[in-house]
Design a protein around this motif. Structure first.
Motif, mmCIF file in Angstrom:
data_model
loop_
_atom_site.group_PDB
_atom_site.id
_atom_site.type_symbol
_atom_site.label_atom_id
_atom_site.label_comp_id
_atom_site.label_asym_id
_atom_site.label_seq_id
_atom_site.Cartn_x
_atom_site.Cartn_y
_atom_site.Cartn_z
ATOM 1 N N ARG A 57 0.759 -1.198 -0.002
ATOM 2 C CA ARG A 57 -0.003 -0.053 -0.036
ATOM 3 C C ARG A 57 0.910 1.222 -0.087
ATOM 4 O O ARG A 57 0.548 2.447 -0.301
ATOM 5 C CB ARG A 57 -0.725 0.098 1.162
ATOM 6 N N ARG A 97 -13.128 9.660 -3.882
ATOM 7 C CA ARG A 97 -11.705 9.919 -4.114
ATOM 8 C C ARG A 97 -11.516 9.905 -5.431
ATOM 9 O O ARG A 97 -10.666 10.471 -6.189
ATOM 10 C CB ARG A 97 -10.856 8.941 -3.234
ATOM 11 N N LEU A 112 -9.721 12.168 -8.463
ATOM 12 C CA LEU A 112 -8.428 11.867 -9.118
ATOM 13 C C LEU A 112 -8.695 11.773 -10.727
ATOM 14 O O LEU A 112 -7.691 12.065 -11.397
ATOM 15 C CB LEU A 112 -8.055 10.396 -8.582
ATOM 16 N N LEU A 122 -3.013 6.268 -7.575
ATOM 17 C CA LEU A 122 -2.699 7.183 -6.750
ATOM 18 C C LEU A 122 -4.106 7.200 -5.534
ATOM 19 O O LEU A 122 -4.094 7.817 -4.401
ATOM 20 C CB LEU A 122 -3.212 8.561 -7.479
ATOM 21 N N GLU A 144 -3.233 6.477 -2.121
ATOM 22 C CA GLU A 144 -2.369 7.215 -1.344
ATOM 23 C C GLU A 144 -1.109 6.900 -1.101
ATOM 24 O O GLU A 144 -0.776 6.932 0.160
ATOM 25 C CB GLU A 144 -3.334 7.751 -0.119
ATOM 26 N N LYS A 157 3.155 6.624 -0.786
ATOM 27 C CA LYS A 157 4.200 7.218 -0.398
ATOM 28 C C LYS A 157 5.062 7.267 -1.623
ATOM 29 O O LYS A 157 5.870 8.590 -1.860
ATOM 30 C CB LYS A 157 4.798 6.603 0.738
ATOM 31 N N MET A 175 5.650 14.664 -5.515
ATOM 32 C CA MET A 175 5.218 13.069 -5.352
ATOM 33 C C MET A 175 6.849 12.389 -5.488
ATOM 34 O O MET A 175 7.388 12.719 -6.357
ATOM 35 C CB MET A 175 4.380 12.564 -6.424
#
Length: 271
Positions: free
Chosen positions: A110, A149, A153, A184, A187, A189, A220
């Protein structure tokens, strides 16, 4: 499913300390072998947060395998992978590290969003359903939250008018932009791109590269395997050149794309 399989192993970590907080990804002595064949050899690489790293090199040099080791779609047979300060692919048992099970791996994955050469969208789902699917199925948010969401996006990648369309009704460039939106949605990292434009013609490639450049400018963290040398030169903060499963050279683009680069790199770029 990756064709690269790791040998089950346990070991005491070579580097007990966690990565520096400025690093989003850190690879420490990462190797991958199948029998006697070495695919990756002792890779050390630290990726700073909010930067873009381009990975270039000849076909078969290990670029894609390296990317897949970061999210353990391919399991390294040596070394450590850290993402967001977490050791990926292992858990502690009796004061030793042992390979993580699939449930823990899903949790680790994730942290990374991956965009492949092929779009891999669900053909029988609308664009809205494609982007909302993973957050719902992984249990990180409700369907209503995931749909909200997804709408944000899809609008972010310029395709709000395509929410109810099926993938086959979109161009290749549009499908790849949706694939980015889908990644995306979790979410992550870090975003991993594996030759994201290789299946597209030059015009459609520009659409996707423009979106990737926007993500880079927004901070990003991205690791991009690419043959798009203009992207590596103009967008990346650091460029890694791989050959024969090893990192041959690593430098800012201004240095790597100059006569200061090693002769092998210059020969590759000239070709």
């Amino acid at each position: 499913m990756s064709s690269v399989h790791a040998i089950a192993h346990s070991y005491t970590p070579r580097w007990p300390e966690k990565p520096d907080a400025v690093h989003a990804v850190e690879l420490r002595g990462v190797g991958l072998s199948i029998g006697d064949q070495g695919i990756l050899n002792n890779i050390d690489l630290a990726i700073r947060k909010a930067t873009t790293t381009a990975i270039i090199g000849p076909s078969g040099s290990g670029k894609t395998t390296l990317l897949r080791c970061i999210n353990y779609l391919a399991r390294p047979t040596a070394g450590e992978v850290w993402v967001g300060g977490q050791l990926v692919g292992h858990r502690e048992r009796n004061n030793r590290l042992v390979p993580a099970g699939e449930r823990l791996l899903r949790h680790h994955r994730r942290q990374t969003g991956m965009v492949f050469q092929k779009f891999n969208l669900f053909r029988n789902m609308s664009i809205l359903e494609n982007v909302a699917f993973a957050p719902v199925s992984s249990g990180i948010c409700t369907r209503e939250e995931a749909n909200d969401r997804a709408r944000r996006l899809v609008a972010r990648v310029g395709l709000a008018h395509k929410l109810d369309s099926l993938p086959e009704q979109l161009s290749g460039g549009q499908q790849q932009r949706i694939a980015i939106a889908r990644a995306l949605a979790m979410e992550p990292k870090v975003m991993l791109f594996d030759e994201a434009t290789s299946a597209l013609d030059p015009e459609l490639s520009r659409e996707v590269l423009h979106l990737m450049q926007e993500l880079a400018e927004e901070g990003m963290t991205m690791i991009v395997v690419t043959h798009e040398m203009s992207f590596a030169r103009n967008v990346a903060h650091e460029v890694v050149f791989m050959e024969n499963g090893s990192i041959y050279a690593k430098a800012p683009p201004a240095e790597l794309f100059s006569d200061l680069a090693p002769e092998r790199v210059q020969t590759f770029l000239a070709a």
